[in-house]
Design a protein around this motif. Structure first.
Motif, short mmCIF file in Angstrom:
data_model
loop_
_atom_site.label_atom_id
_atom_site.label_comp_id
_atom_site.label_asym_id
_atom_site.label_seq_id
_atom_site.Cartn_x
_atom_site.Cartn_y
_atom_site.Cartn_z
N ASN A 30 0.85 -1.19 0.00
CA ASN A 30 0.00 0.00 0.00
C ASN A 30 0.88 1.24 0.00
OD1 ASN A 30 -2.82 0.94 0.12
ND2 ASN A 30 -2.13 1.98 1.98
N ARG A 31 0.44 2.26 -0.73
CA ARG A 31 1.21 3.52 -0.80
C ARG A 31 1.49 4.05 0.61
NH1 ARG A 31 -1.77 8.63 -3.40
NH2 ARG A 31 -3.15 8.11 -1.68
N THR A 32 0.47 4.04 1.45
CA THR A 32 0.64 4.45 2.85
C THR A 32 0.89 3.18 3.67
OG1 THR A 32 -0.95 6.21 2.42
CG2 THR A 32 -0.43 5.77 4.73
N ALA A 67 -9.21 6.18 -11.46
CA ALA A 67 -8.32 5.94 -12.60
C ALA A 67 -6.91 6.45 -12.31
CB ALA A 67 -8.89 6.62 -13.84
N ALA A 68 -6.79 7.57 -11.62
CA ALA A 68 -5.46 8.11 -11.32
C ALA A 68 -4.69 7.14 -10.41
CB ALA A 68 -5.59 9.48 -10.66
N ALA A 69 -5.40 6.56 -9.46
CA ALA A 69 -4.75 5.60 -8.55
C ALA A 69 -4.31 4.36 -9.31
CB ALA A 69 -5.71 5.23 -7.42
N ALA A 72 -1.13 5.20 -11.21
CA ALA A 72 0.06 5.23 -10.35
C ALA A 72 0.45 3.82 -9.92
CB ALA A 72 -0.22 6.11 -9.12
N MET A 73 -0.52 3.01 -9.57
CA MET A 73 -0.23 1.67 -9.04
C MET A 73 0.34 0.74 -10.11
SD MET A 73 -0.34 -0.24 -6.33
CE MET A 73 -1.57 0.18 -5.09
N TYR A 74 -0.20 0.79 -11.30
CA TYR A 74 0.24 -0.14 -12.34
C TYR A 74 1.44 0.39 -13.13
CZ TYR A 74 -3.71 -3.40 -11.92
OH TYR A 74 -4.60 -4.36 -11.48
N SER A 94 -11.67 -2.20 -8.59
CA SER A 94 -12.02 -0.80 -8.33
C SER A 94 -13.30 -0.42 -9.08
CB SER A 94 -10.89 0.12 -8.80
OG SER A 94 -9.63 -0.39 -8.44
N THR A 95 -13.98 0.63 -8.59
CA THR A 95 -15.14 1.16 -9.30
C THR A 95 -14.67 2.32 -10.17
OG1 THR A 95 -16.59 0.54 -7.47
CG2 THR A 95 -17.45 2.15 -9.05
N VAL A 96 -14.57 2.09 -11.46
CA VAL A 96 -14.10 3.11 -12.41
C VAL A 96 -14.88 2.99 -13.71
CG1 VAL A 96 -11.73 3.31 -11.49
CG2 VAL A 96 -12.26 1.52 -13.16
N VAL A 234 -16.02 4.27 9.55
CA VAL A 234 -16.42 4.61 8.17
C VAL A 234 -16.25 3.39 7.27
CG1 VAL A 234 -15.82 6.04 6.18
CG2 VAL A 234 -15.75 7.01 8.49
N THR A 235 -17.30 3.05 6.53
CA THR A 235 -17.15 1.97 5.54
C THR A 235 -17.22 2.52 4.11
OG1 THR A 235 -19.51 1.45 5.69
CG2 THR A 235 -18.01 0.12 7.02
N VAL A 236 -18.15 3.45 3.87
CA VAL A 236 -18.21 4.13 2.57
C VAL A 236 -18.28 5.62 2.87
CG1 VAL A 236 -19.38 4.31 0.36
CG2 VAL A 236 -19.71 2.27 1.75
N1 LIG Z 1 -15.97 1.20 0.60
C1 LIG Z 1 -16.87 0.44 0.00
O1 LIG Z 1 -17.86 0.05 0.62
C2 LIG Z 1 -16.74 0.04 -1.44
C3 LIG Z 1 -17.60 -0.96 -1.93
C4 LIG Z 1 -17.46 -1.40 -3.24
C5 LIG Z 1 -16.49 -0.82 -4.05
N2 LIG Z 1 -15.67 0.16 -3.56
C6 LIG Z 1 -14.65 0.71 -4.46
O2 LIG Z 1 -13.40 0.15 -4.05
C7 LIG Z 1 -12.36 1.09 -4.28
C8 LIG Z 1 -11.63 1.35 -2.98
O3 LIG Z 1 -12.54 1.89 -2.04
P1 LIG Z 1 -12.19 2.00 -0.48
O4 LIG Z 1 -13.47 2.31 0.21
O5 LIG Z 1 -11.39 0.84 -0.03
O6 LIG Z 1 -11.28 3.32 -0.50
P2 LIG Z 1 -10.06 3.71 0.44
O7 LIG Z 1 -10.19 3.14 1.79
O8 LIG Z 1 -9.95 5.20 0.30
O9 LIG Z 1 -8.80 3.02 -0.29
C9 LIG Z 1 -8.31 3.51 -1.51
C10 LIG Z 1 -7.02 2.79 -1.84
O10 LIG Z 1 -6.49 3.35 -3.07
C11 LIG Z 1 -5.13 3.73 -2.81
N3 LIG Z 1 -4.74 4.87 -3.65
C12 LIG Z 1 -5.43 5.99 -3.91
N4 LIG Z 1 -4.71 6.82 -4.71
C13 LIG Z 1 -3.54 6.17 -4.96
C14 LIG Z 1 -2.39 6.50 -5.73
N5 LIG Z 1 -2.31 7.64 -6.41
N6 LIG Z 1 -1.37 5.61 -5.78
C15 LIG Z 1 -1.46 4.44 -5.09
N7 LIG Z 1 -2.52 4.07 -4.34
C16 LIG Z 1 -3.56 4.93 -4.28
C17 LIG Z 1 -5.12 4.11 -1.34
O11 LIG Z 1 -3.80 4.17 -0.87
P3 LIG Z 1 -3.48 5.07 0.45
O12 LIG Z 1 -3.91 4.26 1.63
O13 LIG Z 1 -2.02 5.30 0.37
O14 LIG Z 1 -4.27 6.35 0.31
C18 LIG Z 1 -5.94 2.95 -0.77
O15 LIG Z 1 -5.18 1.77 -0.70
C19 LIG Z 1 -13.02 2.33 -4.88
O16 LIG Z 1 -12.96 2.25 -6.29
C20 LIG Z 1 -14.46 2.22 -4.38
O17 LIG Z 1 -15.36 2.90 -5.22
C21 LIG Z 1 -15.77 0.60 -2.27
#
Ligand SMILES: NC(=O)c1ccc[n+]([C@@H]2O[C@H](COP(=O)([O-])OP(=O)(O)OC[C@H]3O[C@@H](n4cnc5c(N)ncnc54)[C@H](OP(=O)(O)O)[C@@H]3O)[C@@H](O)[C@H]2O)c1
Length: 292
Positions: A30-32, A67-69, A72-74, A94-96, A234-236
């Protein structure tokens, strides 16, 4: 078989935890980095870079913001595709927008690896329990290979077509639910003068034809926020809901369609974020609308 999870945010961490609980050998990046410590304590290996994760795992799952994430990741200098990844399988959950997945699939395949998209319905709880709803897009053989993992994360995996179909379905299933959050806030504003106990109110609303399943699952949390009580973790967050609504509107625009209801809901979420509510759980949205 070692499975890599790149992106251990809320969903990525839940997915990694689920795979660990099923006895898999799991590696994370993970980035962080702090966000990998709980998983490391639970038995996951932590890679030094995304590139190392990809080189040491047969299957790599990504669950990233946008998409930006993904870019960066790939595609970063030490990104998932930086080294030799031939023969590996990448699954992006991811949702994109569909175009994002199509472009990613082409780049992954150009490196001799396989690609499946599988965005999911369901949140952190279902991810931990292996009860997500997955929408797989990809070649039949690749999806069959991905199922060895997806079936342990999802209660149901639908292979809906080639890459782009999964992303399209995910946006479609999320649309009514996300618009509903604003609809719920507005409905509650009509009952506010009645002064009913929030627990009773949510129970009544959940017992009607207009209620999505979400209300049965999260009604108690919404009632708690309406009572001014502490909310669960927080979940969403509101930022993520806004991102999804914006993705839907952009996708429709690219297909010469309009989504007037979704566009208006997006404006309401834009306002919430402008007011500093982005990091809060979406269950808080009605509170803001009610001015609490
Ligand atoms: N939460 C839900 O209930 C849920 C349900 C279904 C689908 N989703 C989808 O699943 C995806 C993740 O959601 P989440 O809720 O888990 O979000 P989240 O907790 O904010 O996690 C986002 C992840 O993306 C990484 N990231 C973001 N920008 C980046 C970058 N520039 N380079 C590298 N890593 C980057 C973050 O790394 P850092 O920790 O370093 O920021 C983190 O690992 C989203 O597409 C969301 O729409 C979420």
């Amino acid at each position: 078989m070692k499975i890599g999870i790149a992106g251990t945010g809320r969903m990525g961490a839940a997915v990694a935890g689920r795979l660990l609980s099923q006895g898999h050998e799991v590696m994370v990046w993970n980035r962080t980095r702090e966000k990998t410590s709980g998983l490391a304590a639970a038995g996951a290996a932590v890679a030094a870079t995304a590139s190392e994760l990809a080189s040491r795992c047969e299957i790599v799952i990504t669950l990233l913001t946008d998409a930006a994430a993904i870019d960066a990741m790939y595609h970063g200098a030490a990104g998932l595709l930086a080294g030799d990844v031939s023969g590996k399988l990448f699954i992006d959950m991811s949702t994109v927008r569909p175009e994002t997945e199509v472009a990613l699939a082409a780049k992954v395949r150009a490196k001799g690896a396989a690609f499946v998209e599988c965005p999911v319905g369901g949140t952190v709880g279902p991810a931990k329990e292996g009860r997500l709803l997955g929408f797989a897009g990809g070649e039949a053989d690749d999806v069959a290979r991905a199922r060895s993992v997806l079936d342990q994360l999802c209660r149901r995996v639908e292979h809906v077509g080639a890459v782009r179909a999964g992303a399209s379905m995910k946006l479609a299933i999320n649309l009514p639910l996300l618009v509903y959050w604003q609809a719920l806030a507005e409905a509650l504003s009509l009952c506010a003068p009645l002064g009913l106990d929030p627990v009773r109110l949510m129970d009544i609303l959940a017992d009607t034809s207009g209620a999505p399943n979400m209300l049965k699952v999260r009604g108690a949390s919404i009632a708690a926020t309406l009572q001014g009580k502490e909310t669960s973790p927080v979940t969403v967050d509101i930022d993520t809901v806004r991102k999804d609504l914006r993705t839907m509107v952009e996708e429709a625009g690219a297909r010469s369609r309009t989504l007037p209801l979704t566009a208006r809901a997006l404006e309401c979420f834009d306002e919430a974020v402008k007011d500093g509510w982005g990091a809060r759980d979406v269950t808080m949205l009605p509170m803001r609308w009610l001015g609490k």
